[in-house]
Write a protein that holds these residues in place. Sequence first.
Motif, PDB file in Angstrom:
ATOM      1  N   GLY A   1       8.258  -5.843   6.902  1.00 12.02           N
ATOM      2  CA  GLY A   1       8.013  -4.589   7.584  1.00 12.02           C
ATOM      3  C   GLY A   1       7.561  -3.458   6.685  1.00 12.02           C
ATOM      4  N   ALA A   2       7.672  -3.639   5.371  1.00 11.39           N
ATOM      5  CA  ALA A   2       7.252  -2.579   4.447  1.00 11.39           C
ATOM      6  C   ALA A   2       5.756  -2.591   4.192  1.00 11.39           C
ATOM      7  CB  ALA A   2       8.001  -2.716   3.116  1.00 11.39           C
ATOM      8  N   PHE A   3       5.043  -3.636   4.625  1.00  8.88           N
ATOM      9  CA  PHE A   3       3.613  -3.749   4.357  1.00  8.88           C
ATOM     10  C   PHE A   3       2.818  -3.515   5.635  1.00  8.88           C
ATOM     11  CE2 PHE A   3       5.677  -6.525   1.202  1.00  8.88           C
ATOM     12  CZ  PHE A   3       5.188  -5.961   0.038  1.00  8.88           C
ATOM     13  N   SER A   4       1.530  -3.254   5.442  1.00  7.48           N
ATOM     14  CA  SER A   4       0.612  -3.021   6.555  1.00  7.48           C
ATOM     15  C   SER A   4      -0.180  -4.293   6.821  1.00  7.48           C
ATOM     16  CB  SER A   4      -0.333  -1.863   6.221  1.00  7.48           C
ATOM     17  OG  SER A   4      -1.237  -2.248   5.195  1.00  7.48           O
ATOM     18  N   PRO A   5      -0.882  -4.363   7.961  1.00  9.02           N
ATOM     19  CA  PRO A   5      -1.688  -5.559   8.239  1.00  9.02           C
ATOM     20  C   PRO A   5      -2.839  -5.766   7.265  1.00  9.02           C
ATOM     21  CG  PRO A   5      -1.272  -4.318  10.251  1.00  9.02           C
ATOM     22  CD  PRO A   5      -0.823  -3.457   9.120  1.00  9.02           C
ATOM     23  N   TYR A   6      -3.197  -4.744   6.492  1.00  5.47           N
ATOM     24  CA  TYR A   6      -4.306  -4.869   5.549  1.00  5.47           C
ATOM     25  C   TYR A   6      -3.852  -5.381   4.184  1.00  5.47           C
ATOM     26  CZ  TYR A   6      -6.160  -1.752   9.111  1.00  5.47           C
ATOM     27  OH  TYR A   6      -6.532  -1.193  10.308  1.00  5.47           O
ATOM     28  N   ASP A   7      -2.552  -5.520   3.970  1.00  4.29           N
ATOM     29  CA  ASP A   7      -2.031  -5.961   2.679  1.00  4.29           C
ATOM     30  C   ASP A   7      -1.945  -7.488   2.629  1.00  4.29           C
ATOM     31  OD1 ASP A   7      -1.754  -3.265   2.134  1.00  4.29           O
ATOM     32  OD2 ASP A   7       0.346  -3.217   2.789  1.00  4.29           O
ATOM     33  N   GLU A   8      -1.879  -8.003   1.405  1.00  6.06           N
ATOM     34  CA  GLU A   8      -1.694  -9.430   1.171  1.00  6.06           C
ATOM     35  C   GLU A   8      -0.618  -9.622   0.108  1.00  6.06           C
ATOM     36  OE1 GLU A   8      -5.439 -10.967  -0.032  1.00  6.06           O
ATOM     37  OE2 GLU A   8      -5.516  -9.849  -1.917  1.00  6.06           O
TER      38      GLU A   8
ATOM     39  N   ALA B   1       0.300 -10.043   4.859  1.00  3.51           N
ATOM     40  CA  ALA B   1       1.652  -9.531   4.644  1.00  3.51           C
ATOM     41  C   ALA B   1       2.521  -9.628   5.885  1.00  3.51           C
ATOM     42  CB  ALA B   1       1.595  -8.081   4.160  1.00  3.51           C
ATOM     43  N   GLN B   2       1.937  -9.589   7.067  1.00  8.68           N
ATOM     44  CA  GLN B   2       2.712  -9.645   8.298  1.00  8.68           C
ATOM     45  C   GLN B   2       2.506 -10.968   9.043  1.00  8.68           C
ATOM     46  OE1 GLN B   2       1.961  -6.152  10.666  1.00  8.68           O
ATOM     47  NE2 GLN B   2       2.907  -4.770   9.187  1.00  8.68           N
ATOM     48  N   SER B   3       2.080 -11.991   8.347  1.00 11.00           N
ATOM     49  CA  SER B   3       1.870 -13.289   8.975  1.00 11.00           C
ATOM     50  C   SER B   3       3.172 -14.069   9.044  1.00 11.00           C
ATOM     51  CB  SER B   3       0.825 -14.094   8.195  1.00 11.00           C
ATOM     52  OG  SER B   3       1.301 -14.372   6.885  1.00 11.00           O
ATOM     53  N   ALA B   4       3.198 -15.055   9.938  1.00 13.17           N
ATOM     54  CA  ALA B   4       4.375 -15.919  10.054  1.00 13.17           C
ATOM     55  C   ALA B   4       4.538 -16.792   8.808  1.00 13.17           C
ATOM     56  CB  ALA B   4       4.257 -16.784  11.301  1.00 13.17           C
ATOM     57  N   ARG B   5       3.440 -17.070   8.121  1.00  9.79           N
ATOM     58  CA  ARG B   5       3.519 -17.891   6.910  1.00  9.79           C
ATOM     59  C   ARG B   5       4.366 -17.213   5.848  1.00  9.79           C
ATOM     60  NH1 ARG B   5       0.956 -21.766   3.828  1.00  9.79           N
ATOM     61  NH2 ARG B   5       0.765 -21.265   1.611  1.00  9.79           N
ATOM     62  N   LEU B   6       4.210 -15.903   5.683  1.00 10.89           N
ATOM     63  CA  LEU B   6       5.000 -15.202   4.678  1.00 10.89           C
ATOM     64  C   LEU B   6       6.476 -15.260   5.010  1.00 10.89           C
ATOM     65  CD1 LEU B   6       5.117 -13.479   2.140  1.00 10.89           C
ATOM     66  CD2 LEU B   6       4.755 -11.456   3.549  1.00 10.89           C
ATOM     67  N   GLY B   7       6.841 -15.174   6.291  1.00 12.38           N
ATOM     68  CA  GLY B   7       8.246 -15.286   6.661  1.00 12.38           C
ATOM     69  C   GLY B   7       8.828 -16.641   6.301  1.00 12.38           C
ATOM     70  N   VAL B   8       8.049 -17.698   6.498  1.00 13.68           N
ATOM     71  CA  VAL B   8       8.529 -19.036   6.133  1.00 13.68           C
ATOM     72  C   VAL B   8       8.687 -19.161   4.627  1.00 13.68           C
ATOM     73  CG1 VAL B   8       7.965 -21.496   6.202  1.00 13.68           C
ATOM     74  CG2 VAL B   8       7.523 -20.055   8.199  1.00 13.68           C
ATOM     75  N   ILE B   9       7.736 -18.604   3.862  1.00 15.52           N
ATOM     76  CA  ILE B   9       7.810 -18.685   2.401  1.00 15.52           C
ATOM     77  C   ILE B   9       9.009 -17.907   1.878  1.00 15.52           C
ATOM     78  CG2 ILE B   9       6.618 -18.079   0.283  1.00 15.52           C
ATOM     79  CD1 ILE B   9       5.487 -20.508   1.718  1.00 15.52           C
TER      80      ILE B   9
ATOM     81  N   ILE C   1      18.844  -2.022  -1.149  1.00 15.75           N
ATOM     82  CA  ILE C   1      17.771  -2.959  -1.493  1.00 15.75           C
ATOM     83  C   ILE C   1      16.730  -3.012  -0.382  1.00 15.75           C
ATOM     84  CG2 ILE C   1      17.240  -5.365  -2.034  1.00 15.75           C
ATOM     85  CD1 ILE C   1      20.016  -5.606  -3.259  1.00 15.75           C
ATOM     86  N   GLU C   2      17.174  -3.009   0.867  1.00 12.66           N
ATOM     87  CA  GLU C   2      16.237  -3.022   1.986  1.00 12.66           C
ATOM     88  C   GLU C   2      15.410  -1.742   2.032  1.00 12.66           C
ATOM     89  OE1 GLU C   2      18.886  -5.823   5.056  1.00 12.66           O
ATOM     90  OE2 GLU C   2      18.756  -3.642   5.319  1.00 12.66           O
ATOM     91  N   ASN C   3      16.027  -0.622   1.776  1.00 15.50           N
ATOM     92  CA  ASN C   3      15.293   0.648   1.810  1.00 15.50           C
ATOM     93  C   ASN C   3      14.322   0.789   0.633  1.00 15.50           C
ATOM     94  OD1 ASN C   3      16.698   1.370   4.131  1.00 15.50           O
ATOM     95  ND2 ASN C   3      18.270   2.504   2.990  1.00 15.50           N
ATOM     96  N   SER C   4      14.619   0.109  -0.459  1.00 18.00           N
ATOM     97  CA  SER C   4      13.741   0.235  -1.624  1.00 18.00           C
ATOM     98  C   SER C   4      12.374  -0.383  -1.359  1.00 18.00           C
ATOM     99  CB  SER C   4      14.383  -0.420  -2.850  1.00 18.00           C
ATOM    100  OG  SER C   4      14.479  -1.827  -2.678  1.00 18.00           O
ATOM    101  N   PHE C   5      12.301  -1.381  -0.484  1.00 13.19           N
ATOM    102  CA  PHE C   5      11.009  -1.985  -0.171  1.00 13.19           C
ATOM    103  C   PHE C   5      10.061  -0.955   0.433  1.00 13.19           C
ATOM    104  CE2 PHE C   5      13.581  -6.087   0.642  1.00 13.19           C
ATOM    105  CZ  PHE C   5      13.699  -6.287  -0.722  1.00 13.19           C
ATOM    106  N   ALA C   6      10.531  -0.260   1.457  1.00 12.29           N
ATOM    107  CA  ALA C   6       9.693   0.766   2.095  1.00 12.29           C
ATOM    108  C   ALA C   6       9.463   1.951   1.162  1.00 12.29           C
ATOM    109  CB  ALA C   6      10.348   1.224   3.389  1.00 12.29           C
ATOM    110  N   LYS C   7      10.433   2.269   0.324  1.00  4.54           N
ATOM    111  CA  LYS C   7      10.289   3.401  -0.588  1.00  4.54           C
ATOM    112  C   LYS C   7       9.197   3.156  -1.612  1.00  4.54           C
ATOM    113  CE  LYS C   7      12.953   6.074  -3.963  1.00  4.54           C
ATOM    114  NZ  LYS C   7      14.290   6.236  -4.608  1.00  4.54           N
TER     115      LYS C   7
END
Length: 447
Positions: A190-197, A217-225, A379-385
């Motif tokens: 959730g910290a990344f945009s659809p244009y990121d990889e 960055a928001q693909s299902a593949r990244l969640g599995v990895i 740790i979760e907030n640091s991703f978006a920060k």
Amino acid sequence: MVFGKGSSGGQRVGRVAAAGLAGVMGCVAMAAGWAQTPQQQVPNAPAPQALPQLNTLTPVSQLPDAPPAAPAADGQAAVPNALPVAQAPVEAPETHPDDGAPPDTSMKDLPILHVNVQFVQVPFTVKDSKGRLVPGLTWRDVRVYENGLRQQMRFFSSDPLPLSVALVIDQGVTQDTMEKINDSLTALRGAFSPYDEVSVFTYSSGDPTKQTDFTAAQSARLGVILDRSKASGRDALMPLGGPLASAGTINNRDIDPNFNRTSQNGIQLNPPKEYHTLNDAILAAGQETTKAGRDRRRIVYVISDGKEYGSKTSERQLIKYLQTNNIQVYSTLVGDSSVPGLGFLDRVHLPMTMRDDELPRICAATGGQTDPEFRLRGIENSFAKITEEVRTQYTVGYYTHESPFNESKRRIEIRVLRPGLTIISEDGYYPNARDSRPAPVTPSAAP
């Protein structure tokens, strides 16, 4: 004819003369026949080709349509008009930031000459005294210096760029810290945009492992990895040493064999040496980000406790590679290293011992930042920060005056003409011929 005694010899002479006359007449007849037969033409040798006039070469461009052929006169065939001569490209007018108008696009059909130049781009972050990001700066507020000399700014932008992030996860932390990392990875997408990889690397005590190449960055593949990158961590060891850890030996034999034991009550007295190949993991991730395009921001994002021991790559070699390829390192520092006060003695490093303070230095040298977080929510907030700070960076560009044959490090300093602000940027760079490119055209370029 009458001959005398010599009549026989005269007859022989007459016959020979008659035969010779007949032969002559035959030759004359053959010559007359040849004269009537037409002669066969022998082809001429090919003429030598003339060299082209090299001074007439023109840039390759799309010629305009030729005007229609002139009408024929007196029944003669129409002769097409000659092709127009290619005109030299007209230089586009220089755009200044004061003009406020977008660049002229009427010259887009003209040929473009690409020239490799030493153009340097430097991203930087500006914060106030309370650590908040400062927006709204213009090129008039910024000064850039290289090796102590002010440079003429040719590019300035505050637009966010798409990110190419190589994520590095430390699997060699303790079990309790690894559980926090595993639970926080679900919030990373959730910290990344659809244009990121994003690409993912993991490491522990050996060589780093690439879990995946760059993927959305928001693909299902990244969640599995990310689910596959979760680990159990290592057990916390509590070594006991000193003079009371052993009863001593005589002639290489223990005085009390019951005292010298490798473990006591589940506590390992002589634990094995820990290996944390942090530098090798960052180097592998940095090499992956070099595959990204020049219009993307190259980021290495590390989630680790910052411990380093046993890497093949030294800290100096790693920083040089990162600064040569314009790669920034950001990190979320976890574990005991993130607690203020526990690592104040890490600055006093003993030889042949582990380093706990190397990761913040790498981040600072590349223009990145370190966010120490001990709790799961932090740790979760640091991703978006961290992603927010990367997107709000400013970028300046200039032509360097250093010789291209000078491969030494070039110091960079960014100054803002406003009081009480902190500028975060890389402290220098190494020239890289692969990144030589023309300066980007933008309406906000400074004169």
